[in-house]
Scaffold this active site. Structure first.
Site, short mmCIF file in Angstrom:
data_model
loop_
_atom_site.label_atom_id
_atom_site.label_comp_id
_atom_site.label_asym_id
_atom_site.label_seq_id
_atom_site.Cartn_x
_atom_site.Cartn_y
_atom_site.Cartn_z
CE1 TYR A 111 -3.35 2.76 0.29
CE2 TYR A 111 -2.89 2.89 2.65
CZ TYR A 111 -3.53 3.37 1.52
OH TYR A 111 -4.35 4.47 1.61
CG ASP A 149 -3.78 1.84 -3.65
OD1 ASP A 149 -3.30 2.47 -4.62
OD2 ASP A 149 -4.62 2.33 -2.88
CG HIS A 248 -9.11 0.67 -4.43
ND1 HIS A 248 -7.97 1.09 -5.08
CD2 HIS A 248 -9.30 1.55 -3.41
CE1 HIS A 248 -7.49 2.17 -4.48
NE2 HIS A 248 -8.27 2.47 -3.47
#
Length: 286
Positions: A111, A149, A248
């Site tokens: 992330y 991500d 997402h």
DNA sequence: ATGGTCGCAGAGCGA
């Protein structure tokens, strides 16, 4: 082997979507981001249901913000929280990376810091974080997949309107250069080189998903030996629809079996018998 | 429909 990555935006809130999705899509390895749970909180909620579905799990969280996890039903070896040289933000190490070896591939669930505003300390943190990650990956094994991500859209085709992002993070040259510097293959883009609607994230606000105004920031970046095994690579848009979605969508990548080093040299096929002259295709004689 | 999306936290911030 099926690998998936999904920023779930709170694993607790997403549980009624996540568990049926696992049963439906049957991924072998799952990288989760933004679980927003402590390790104890994740274990309390998920250890039972995941075991029921056949998954081992490793979680790295802090509660409230961030939090990453790896689920696997093909082995989960050498689990590593954070990565070597990972920078802190304002004196604290954030729960943004967890890695493990699953069926011979070093999988990292990531992330990447958002960056907030260009020329903020968070943006500088983001660039340093990516630099340090590149160094760590370079020291690691050759069969690797960075999943997560990335908070960077690799190219203008990865945002709904490049003009709308001028002056914003996620699209700046320094961020994109950091992605390229990994020297890895963006496997969804490689599979769909001409598509401009491969978005993986849509803001909750203003009907952005309904209008397909999104960005492609959730990526699988694979080393060449892994990328050469890709049989399918796609964004599971269906998971963004319906009730209580994450903002997402998951990205799903299917890998063919690894080449087996123990089968010995490939035996060449027998050569065709000589026919004298050029081989001819069958002719129709109607 | 005088808001505007979530989630965490329990007000306002981060995304």
């Amino acid at each position: 082997m099926r690998i998936a990555t999904w920023n779930v935006n709170s694993a607790k809130q997403r549980m009624p979507r996540l568990l049926p999705w696992l049963a439906e899509r049957q991924p072998d390895v799952v990288c989760l981001q933004e679980t927003k749970l402590t390790d104890a909180g994740f274990a309390d909620l998920f250890d039972g249901p995941l075991a029921e579905l056949g998954y081992e799990a490793a979680h790295h969280g802090q509660g409230g913000f961030n939090g990453v996890a790896l689920l696997s039903r093909v082995g989960l070896a050498d689990v590593e929280r954070n990565f070597a040289g990972q920078p802190d933000y304002r004196g604290a190490t954030e729960a943004r990376a967890i890695s493990a070896t699953c069926a011979g591939v070093r999988i990292r669930s990531l992330y990447v810091p958002n960056g907030r505003e260009v020329s903020s300390d968070h943006y500088d943190y983001k660039l340093h974080w990516l630099d340090a990650l590149a160094d760590a990956v370079a020291q690691g094994p050759s069969d690797v997949a960075l999943c997560g991500d990335m908070n960077v859209a690799p190219a203008d085709a990865d945002v709904f309107d490049p003009g709308a992002y001028i002056g914003h993070t996620h699209v700046t040259a320094p961020e994109r250069e950091r992605l390229s510097a990994f020297g890895l293959v963006d496997v969804v883009r490689a599979r769909w080189p001409e598509h401009d609607r491969l978005f993986s994230y849509w803001d909750y606000r203003a009907g952005m998903f309904h209008q397909d105004l999104g960005m492609r920031i959730d990526l699988v970046l694979a080393s060449r030996p892994v990328a050469d095994r890709v049989a399918a690579a796609w964004v599971d848009r269906a998971a963004r629809k319906g009730k209580l979605p994450s903002d997402h969508a998951p990205v799903i990548v299917d890998l063919d079996e690894a080449p087996d080093g123990d089968i010995g040299p490939v035996v060449p096929p027998p050569s065709n018998p000589k026919r004298g002259g050029r081989t001819r295709l069958p002719q129709s004689r109607d």
